[in-house]
Design a protein around this motif. Structure first.
Motif, mmCIF file in Angstrom:
data_model
loop_
_atom_site.group_PDB
_atom_site.id
_atom_site.type_symbol
_atom_site.label_atom_id
_atom_site.label_comp_id
_atom_site.label_asym_id
_atom_site.label_seq_id
_atom_site.Cartn_x
_atom_site.Cartn_y
_atom_site.Cartn_z
ATOM 1 N N VAL A 1 85.204 96.173 24.008
ATOM 2 C CA VAL A 1 85.153 95.151 22.947
ATOM 3 C C VAL A 1 86.253 94.116 23.162
ATOM 4 N N ILE A 2 87.467 94.569 23.432
ATOM 5 C CA ILE A 2 88.581 93.648 23.663
ATOM 6 C C ILE A 2 88.306 92.780 24.896
ATOM 7 N N THR A 3 87.712 93.364 25.925
ATOM 8 C CA THR A 3 87.364 92.609 27.137
ATOM 9 C C THR A 3 86.407 91.470 26.807
ATOM 10 N N VAL A 4 85.351 91.768 26.072
ATOM 11 C CA VAL A 4 84.334 90.751 25.754
ATOM 12 C C VAL A 4 84.928 89.661 24.854
ATOM 13 N N VAL A 5 85.718 90.055 23.868
ATOM 14 C CA VAL A 5 86.328 89.077 22.954
ATOM 15 C C VAL A 5 87.309 88.183 23.720
ATOM 16 N N THR A 6 88.131 88.782 24.557
ATOM 17 C CA THR A 6 89.103 88.003 25.327
ATOM 18 C C THR A 6 88.404 87.048 26.291
ATOM 19 N N PHE A 7 87.331 87.511 26.917
ATOM 20 C CA PHE A 7 86.544 86.657 27.808
ATOM 21 C C PHE A 7 85.981 85.473 27.033
ATOM 22 N N ALA A 8 85.434 85.729 25.844
ATOM 23 C CA ALA A 8 84.857 84.656 25.021
ATOM 24 C C ALA A 8 85.925 83.648 24.599
ATOM 25 N N ILE A 9 87.094 84.129 24.208
ATOM 26 C CA ILE A 9 88.185 83.227 23.811
ATOM 27 C C ILE A 9 88.621 82.364 25.002
ATOM 28 N N THR A 10 88.742 82.995 26.162
ATOM 29 C CA THR A 10 89.144 82.256 27.358
ATOM 30 C C THR A 10 88.100 81.210 27.737
ATOM 31 N N ALA A 11 86.825 81.565 27.627
ATOM 32 C CA ALA A 11 85.751 80.595 27.905
ATOM 33 C C ALA A 11 85.826 79.430 26.922
ATOM 34 N N ALA A 12 86.105 79.726 25.656
ATOM 35 C CA ALA A 12 86.225 78.672 24.639
ATOM 36 C C ALA A 12 87.405 77.749 24.946
ATOM 37 N N ILE A 13 88.508 78.319 25.397
ATOM 38 C CA ILE A 13 89.675 77.504 25.756
ATOM 39 C C ILE A 13 89.336 76.608 26.950
ATOM 40 N N HIS A 14 88.644 77.167 27.947
ATOM 41 C CA HIS A 14 88.222 76.349 29.091
ATOM 42 C C HIS A 14 87.332 75.193 28.618
ATOM 43 N N ALA A 15 86.393 75.483 27.730
ATOM 44 C CA ALA A 15 85.504 74.439 27.209
ATOM 45 C C ALA A 15 86.308 73.384 26.454
ATOM 46 N N TRP A 16 87.263 73.813 25.654
ATOM 47 C CA TRP A 16 88.116 72.904 24.893
ATOM 48 C C TRP A 16 88.909 71.995 25.836
ATOM 49 N N LEU A 17 89.315 72.546 26.984
ATOM 50 C CA LEU A 17 90.064 71.757 27.972
ATOM 51 C C LEU A 17 89.156 70.878 28.828
#
Length: 181
Positions: free
Chosen positions: A158-174
């Motif tokens: 669960v932590i892996t999937v959530v962290t991956f999603a947050i990182t993807a969102a940060i990449h998109a934001w950048l």
């Protein structure tokens, strides 16, 4: 590119300082931990600014399907990194999960970025992580920790999937969309 290279050198130096100059690091005491942390923070800032500001020099053209492989490898990298903190039954399966995760992260990014700055950044992090493993293995023995409760592995997923999603969102934001269109 200069700031990127300075950041990389500072990163490597701060990490290797404890291993290559243990007496000097020990003399610094607890104050040394703060100085190393400050050096690492400065190195990250320099790498980000240097990478984003580097001129785009294309070296190779990655095929578009590499994005899928990158994303799969990144999911694996997050999971492997999490193995360092898990209390589940997977604890102790790998000796250097964080450094292995950095190697996976670096390879994943090298597969989808063919520009010079990316090769310098991700290639140097791959070399650093491999060197760090070699230095640690030579200097220290390792006792494998006992496995924990298998139910805790689900928390790691669960932590892996959530962290991956947050990182993807940060990449998109950048402005770097991490998924194929």
């Amino acid at each position: 590119m200069t700031l990127l290279i300075i950041g990389i050198l500072l990163w490597v130096g701060a990490h290797m300082f404890k291993r290559l100059a243990p007496e000097a690091r020990a003399r610094m005491g607890d104050k040394g931990k703060g100085l190393v942390a400050l050096a690492l923070l400065a190195s990250i800032v320099l790498m980000v600014i240097g990478y984003r500001g580097a001129a785009f020099v294309n070296v190779w053209y990655p095929p578009s399907f590499m994005v899928h492989i990158n994303n799969l490898l990144m999911l694996i990298a997050f999971f492997v990194f999490g193995l360092s903190a898990t209390t589940g039954s997977l604890r102790g399966r790998l000796r250097h999960p964080q450094l292995l995760a950095v190697k996976i992260w670096a390879v994943a990014h090298l597969l989808v970025n063919g520009d010079l700055a990316s090769i310098v950044l991700f290639g140097s992090m791959l070399i650093w992580a491999g060197s760090e493993v070699a230095v640690i293995n030579r200097a220290e023995s390792w006792e494998r920790p006992a496995p924990g409760d298998p139910k805790r592995n689900l928390l790691l997923v669960v932590i892996t999937v959530v962290t991956f999603a947050i990182t993807a969102a940060i990449h998109a934001w950048l402005g770097v969309w991490p998924f194929p269109g």
